[in-house]
Design a protein around this motif. Sequence first.
Motif, mmCIF file in Angstrom:
data_model
loop_
_atom_site.group_PDB
_atom_site.id
_atom_site.type_symbol
_atom_site.label_atom_id
_atom_site.label_comp_id
_atom_site.label_asym_id
_atom_site.label_seq_id
_atom_site.Cartn_x
_atom_site.Cartn_y
_atom_site.Cartn_z
ATOM 1 N N ILE A 1 2.539 1.673 -7.774
ATOM 2 C CA ILE A 1 1.109 1.843 -8.060
ATOM 3 C C ILE A 1 0.922 2.759 -9.258
ATOM 4 O O ILE A 1 0.152 2.466 -10.178
ATOM 5 C CB ILE A 1 0.348 2.373 -6.823
ATOM 6 C CG1 ILE A 1 0.359 1.319 -5.715
ATOM 7 C CG2 ILE A 1 -1.076 2.782 -7.187
ATOM 8 C CD1 ILE A 1 -0.163 1.807 -4.377
ATOM 9 N N THR B 1 -6.661 -0.460 -7.845
ATOM 10 C CA THR B 1 -6.046 -1.179 -6.729
ATOM 11 C C THR B 1 -7.111 -2.027 -6.050
ATOM 12 O O THR B 1 -8.318 -1.850 -6.282
ATOM 13 C CB THR B 1 -5.452 -0.202 -5.702
ATOM 14 O OG1 THR B 1 -6.510 0.569 -5.135
ATOM 15 C CG2 THR B 1 -4.405 0.703 -6.325
ATOM 16 N N GLN B 2 -6.661 -2.904 -5.163
ATOM 17 C CA GLN B 2 -7.624 -3.749 -4.462
ATOM 18 C C GLN B 2 -8.570 -2.927 -3.599
ATOM 19 O O GLN B 2 -9.744 -3.261 -3.459
ATOM 20 C CB GLN B 2 -6.916 -4.812 -3.640
ATOM 21 C CG GLN B 2 -5.895 -4.284 -2.650
ATOM 22 C CD GLN B 2 -4.894 -5.343 -2.221
ATOM 23 O OE1 GLN B 2 -4.340 -6.063 -3.053
ATOM 24 N NE2 GLN B 2 -4.670 -5.439 -0.926
ATOM 25 N N ILE C 1 -3.183 -4.974 -8.633
ATOM 26 C CA ILE C 1 -3.832 -3.984 -9.495
ATOM 27 C C ILE C 1 -4.355 -4.719 -10.718
ATOM 28 O O ILE C 1 -3.615 -5.380 -11.428
ATOM 29 C CB ILE C 1 -2.839 -2.874 -9.885
ATOM 30 C CG1 ILE C 1 -2.433 -2.112 -8.625
ATOM 31 C CG2 ILE C 1 -3.449 -1.953 -10.923
ATOM 32 C CD1 ILE C 1 -1.394 -1.048 -8.840
ATOM 33 N N LYS D 1 -0.678 1.583 -12.834
ATOM 34 C CA LYS D 1 -1.889 2.241 -13.329
ATOM 35 C C LYS D 1 -1.665 2.909 -14.679
ATOM 36 O O LYS D 1 -2.563 2.951 -15.517
ATOM 37 C CB LYS D 1 -2.399 3.260 -12.311
ATOM 38 C CG LYS D 1 -3.118 2.635 -11.145
ATOM 39 C CD LYS D 1 -3.687 3.724 -10.267
ATOM 40 C CE LYS D 1 -4.739 3.209 -9.349
ATOM 41 N NZ LYS D 1 -5.456 4.271 -8.675
ATOM 42 N N GLU E 1 -9.639 0.113 -4.346
ATOM 43 C CA GLU E 1 -10.582 0.764 -5.263
ATOM 44 C C GLU E 1 -11.601 -0.229 -5.809
ATOM 45 O O GLU E 1 -12.735 0.144 -6.104
ATOM 46 C CB GLU E 1 -9.818 1.410 -6.428
ATOM 47 C CG GLU E 1 -8.941 2.573 -6.010
ATOM 48 C CD GLU E 1 -7.977 3.018 -7.089
ATOM 49 O OE1 GLU E 1 -7.583 4.205 -7.060
ATOM 50 O OE2 GLU E 1 -7.593 2.202 -7.964
ATOM 51 N N PRO F 1 0.791 -1.236 0.000
ATOM 52 C CA PRO F 1 0.000 0.000 0.000
ATOM 53 C C PRO F 1 0.826 1.289 0.000
ATOM 54 O O PRO F 1 0.371 2.302 -0.525
ATOM 55 C CB PRO F 1 -0.833 -0.110 1.277
ATOM 56 C CG PRO F 1 -0.927 -1.565 1.546
ATOM 57 C CD PRO F 1 0.365 -2.155 1.056
ATOM 58 N N THR G 1 3.904 3.857 -3.654
ATOM 59 C CA THR G 1 3.168 4.701 -4.595
ATOM 60 C C THR G 1 3.790 4.719 -5.985
ATOM 61 O O THR G 1 3.061 4.853 -6.972
ATOM 62 C CB THR G 1 3.043 6.134 -4.051
ATOM 63 O OG1 THR G 1 4.347 6.648 -3.797
ATOM 64 C CG2 THR G 1 2.202 6.162 -2.788
#
Length: 188
Positions: A48, A82-83, A77, A52, A85, A42, A45
């Motif tokens: 991530i 993400t999980q 993802i 994305k 979201e 998490p 970033t």
Amino acid sequence: MTPTTISPAHHRSLGDHTWQDQAVCQSTEYNPVDPEIFFPEPDETAKITTAKSLCGQCPVRRTCLDAALEGGDTDGIRGGMTQEERAPLHEKLASRLDYSRVNATVAGRDVHLTKAERRAVVHAAYRHGLSEQRLAWLLKITEEHAQKLYRETRRALRNRHLKNSTTTTAPSEAGGERLGRDDFGTAA
């Protein structure tokens, strides 16, 4: 004026994984992709954001998201989300009602359906006059179960029709007074 066309939705068939060949996240000789970026912690970033951005370029992003939701995948993802979201989407999945999926199923495609979509397929098949055998084949159920679903659909439509006709007629009155439950006696 430029004519616009709406292309039909192409839904993933049950058990179909061929869409993965078109995914941007598939590592090739010319496009090496580290699969670990799709499973960040998490607080990572940068991973991530990278994952994305790759998903944002992917032609099968929606299919990937549907596969993750339908398969119950909660890790990593998928489909650009993400999980965290995807969690609200997982909760709402059972009540999803996408008529393009219903129409695709009635047309004979083998599409993953939610409970709400399965009910809509039964109703659409009944309205289109499809046989019980065809409904059984579409939903992968027994013919007896298809017969039961058609009986329930007929009953629901009949009750809806009766309910609509009774609400449009004025209530009966005797001598200007409203009739109550006790004025009708008992059934024999």
